[in-house]
Design a protein around this motif. Structure first.
Motif, PDB file in Angstrom:
ATOM      1  N   LEU A  90       8.377  -9.972   8.009  1.00  0.00           N
ATOM      2  CA  LEU A  90       8.221 -10.681   6.734  1.00  0.00           C
ATOM      3  C   LEU A  90       7.400  -9.803   5.796  1.00  0.00           C
ATOM      4  O   LEU A  90       7.949  -8.963   5.105  1.00  0.00           O
ATOM      5  CB  LEU A  90       7.558 -12.051   6.939  1.00  0.00           C
ATOM      6  N   THR A  91       6.100  -9.995   5.776  1.00  0.00           N
ATOM      7  CA  THR A  91       5.213  -9.118   5.025  1.00  0.00           C
ATOM      8  C   THR A  91       4.753  -8.025   5.980  1.00  0.00           C
ATOM      9  O   THR A  91       4.307  -8.331   7.083  1.00  0.00           O
ATOM     10  CB  THR A  91       3.981  -9.911   4.514  1.00  0.00           C
ATOM     11  N   PRO A  92       4.872  -6.748   5.592  1.00  0.00           N
ATOM     12  CA  PRO A  92       4.423  -5.686   6.487  1.00  0.00           C
ATOM     13  C   PRO A  92       2.966  -5.891   6.893  1.00  0.00           C
ATOM     14  O   PRO A  92       2.109  -6.181   6.045  1.00  0.00           O
ATOM     15  CB  PRO A  92       4.587  -4.416   5.657  1.00  0.00           C
ATOM     16  N   SER A  93       2.713  -5.780   8.200  1.00  0.00           N
ATOM     17  CA  SER A  93       1.358  -5.993   8.705  1.00  0.00           C
ATOM     18  C   SER A  93       1.135  -5.194   9.973  1.00  0.00           C
ATOM     19  O   SER A  93       2.081  -4.804  10.656  1.00  0.00           O
ATOM     20  CB  SER A  93       1.119  -7.485   8.962  1.00  0.00           C
ATOM     21  N   PHE A  94      -0.138  -4.973  10.269  1.00  0.00           N
ATOM     22  CA  PHE A  94      -0.521  -4.324  11.520  1.00  0.00           C
ATOM     23  C   PHE A  94      -1.873  -4.896  11.938  1.00  0.00           C
ATOM     24  O   PHE A  94      -2.591  -5.501  11.138  1.00  0.00           O
ATOM     25  CB  PHE A  94      -0.575  -2.795  11.377  1.00  0.00           C
ATOM     26  N   THR A  95      -2.205  -4.722  13.194  1.00  0.00           N
ATOM     27  CA  THR A  95      -3.454  -5.240  13.732  1.00  0.00           C
ATOM     28  C   THR A  95      -4.241  -4.101  14.358  1.00  0.00           C
ATOM     29  O   THR A  95      -3.693  -3.329  15.156  1.00  0.00           O
ATOM     30  CB  THR A  95      -3.184  -6.324  14.798  1.00  0.00           C
ATOM     31  N   VAL A  96      -5.510  -3.989  13.984  1.00  0.00           N
ATOM     32  CA  VAL A  96      -6.396  -2.986  14.560  1.00  0.00           C
ATOM     33  C   VAL A  96      -7.690  -3.679  14.953  1.00  0.00           C
ATOM     34  O   VAL A  96      -8.309  -4.361  14.128  1.00  0.00           O
ATOM     35  CB  VAL A  96      -6.691  -1.845  13.562  1.00  0.00           C
ATOM     36  N   GLU A  97      -8.056  -3.515  16.220  1.00  0.00           N
ATOM     37  CA  GLU A  97      -9.281  -4.094  16.757  1.00  0.00           C
ATOM     38  C   GLU A  97      -9.389  -5.591  16.444  1.00  0.00           C
ATOM     39  O   GLU A  97     -10.442  -6.089  16.053  1.00  0.00           O
ATOM     40  CB  GLU A  97     -10.493  -3.325  16.263  1.00  0.00           C
ATOM     41  N   GLY A  98      -8.277  -6.296  16.587  1.00  0.00           N
ATOM     42  CA  GLY A  98      -8.251  -7.741  16.418  1.00  0.00           C
ATOM     43  C   GLY A  98      -8.211  -8.233  14.983  1.00  0.00           C
ATOM     44  O   GLY A  98      -8.236  -9.431  14.740  1.00  0.00           O
ATOM     45  N   ILE A  99      -8.140  -7.335  14.024  1.00  0.00           N
ATOM     46  CA  ILE A  99      -8.094  -7.725  12.613  1.00  0.00           C
ATOM     47  C   ILE A  99      -6.691  -7.462  12.087  1.00  0.00           C
ATOM     48  O   ILE A  99      -6.134  -6.383  12.278  1.00  0.00           O
ATOM     49  CB  ILE A  99      -9.143  -6.952  11.792  1.00  0.00           C
ATOM     50  N   ASP A 100      -6.123  -8.478  11.415  1.00  0.00           N
ATOM     51  CA  ASP A 100      -4.783  -8.375  10.853  1.00  0.00           C
ATOM     52  C   ASP A 100      -4.850  -7.883   9.412  1.00  0.00           C
ATOM     53  O   ASP A 100      -5.592  -8.429   8.595  1.00  0.00           O
ATOM     54  CB  ASP A 100      -4.083  -9.736  10.882  1.00  0.00           C
ATOM     55  N   TYR A 101      -4.055  -6.859   9.125  1.00  0.00           N
ATOM     56  CA  TYR A 101      -3.979  -6.292   7.785  1.00  0.00           C
ATOM     57  C   TYR A 101      -2.546  -6.435   7.278  1.00  0.00           C
ATOM     58  O   TYR A 101      -1.599  -6.180   8.014  1.00  0.00           O
ATOM     59  CB  TYR A 101      -4.337  -4.801   7.793  1.00  0.00           C
ATOM     60  N   GLU A 102      -2.401  -6.825   6.024  1.00  0.00           N
ATOM     61  CA  GLU A 102      -1.094  -6.853   5.361  1.00  0.00           C
ATOM     62  C   GLU A 102      -1.097  -5.766   4.299  1.00  0.00           C
ATOM     63  O   GLU A 102      -2.131  -5.493   3.687  1.00  0.00           O
ATOM     64  CB  GLU A 102      -0.844  -8.212   4.712  1.00  0.00           C
TER      65      GLU A 102
END
Length: 121
Positions: A79-91
Motif C-alpha cells: 500500500l504505502t511504501p514502508s520498512f521497519t528498523v529496530e521495531g519502528i515503522d517508517y513510511e
C-alpha cells in the motif's frame, strides 16, 4: 523530489565531523507524536533526525543513531511504501524506495556501491 542542498547542509550538522552523506530521504514514523524524520546514511552510521510536526526539511534533533551495517529494507510496497528498523515503522514516498534499496545494496553487495543506473545523466 530530491532532497534540497539546504536540507543536506542542515542535516550535516548532526553528523560526525567527517560524516559524508551517502543517502538522505524523508520518512514518517507511524504512529508517532513526532512523525516526520530525515534518514541520513553516512559512511559510519544511519542517523534518524526529527523534523517535528510541521516540516520535512529542517532537522531539529537526533532520534536514533544506528550502525552502518543496519539493513533498512526490505521495503513493503503493498500500500504505502514502508520498512521497519529496530521495531519502528517508517513510511516513505515511492520515489525514495530506490534510495533505501541503494543504501542497503551498498552494504549487502560484495562489490560495494551499486552501479549508477544513469551514468550519462
Amino acid at each position: 523530489m530530491p532532497v534540497s542542498a539546504s536540507t543536506r547542509e542542515r542535516s550535516r550538522v548532526f553528523l560526525d565531523e567527517d560524516g559524508e552523506i551517502r543517502y538522505l530521504f524523508p520518512a514518517e514514523v507511524w504512529p508517532s507524536a513526532k512523525p516526520s524524520v530525515l534518514v541520513v546514511v553516512s559512511r559510519e552510521a544511519i542517523t534518524v533526525l526529527s523534523t517535528g510536526l510541521w516540516s520535512r526539511r529542517k532537522p531539529k534533533s537526533v532520534l536514533a543513531r544506528l550502525p552502518r551495517e543496519t539493513v533498512l529494507g526490505p521495503v513493503d510496497t503493498h500500500l504505502t511504501p514502508s520498512f521497519t528498523v529496530e521495531g519502528i515503522d517508517y513510511e516513505l514516498d515511492e520515489e525514495y524506495v530506490a534510495v533505501v534499496h541503494a543504501a542497503d545494496a551498498e552494504i549487502t553487495r560484495s562489490g560495494g556501491i551499486p552501479p549508477d543506473p544513469f551514468p550519462d545523466v
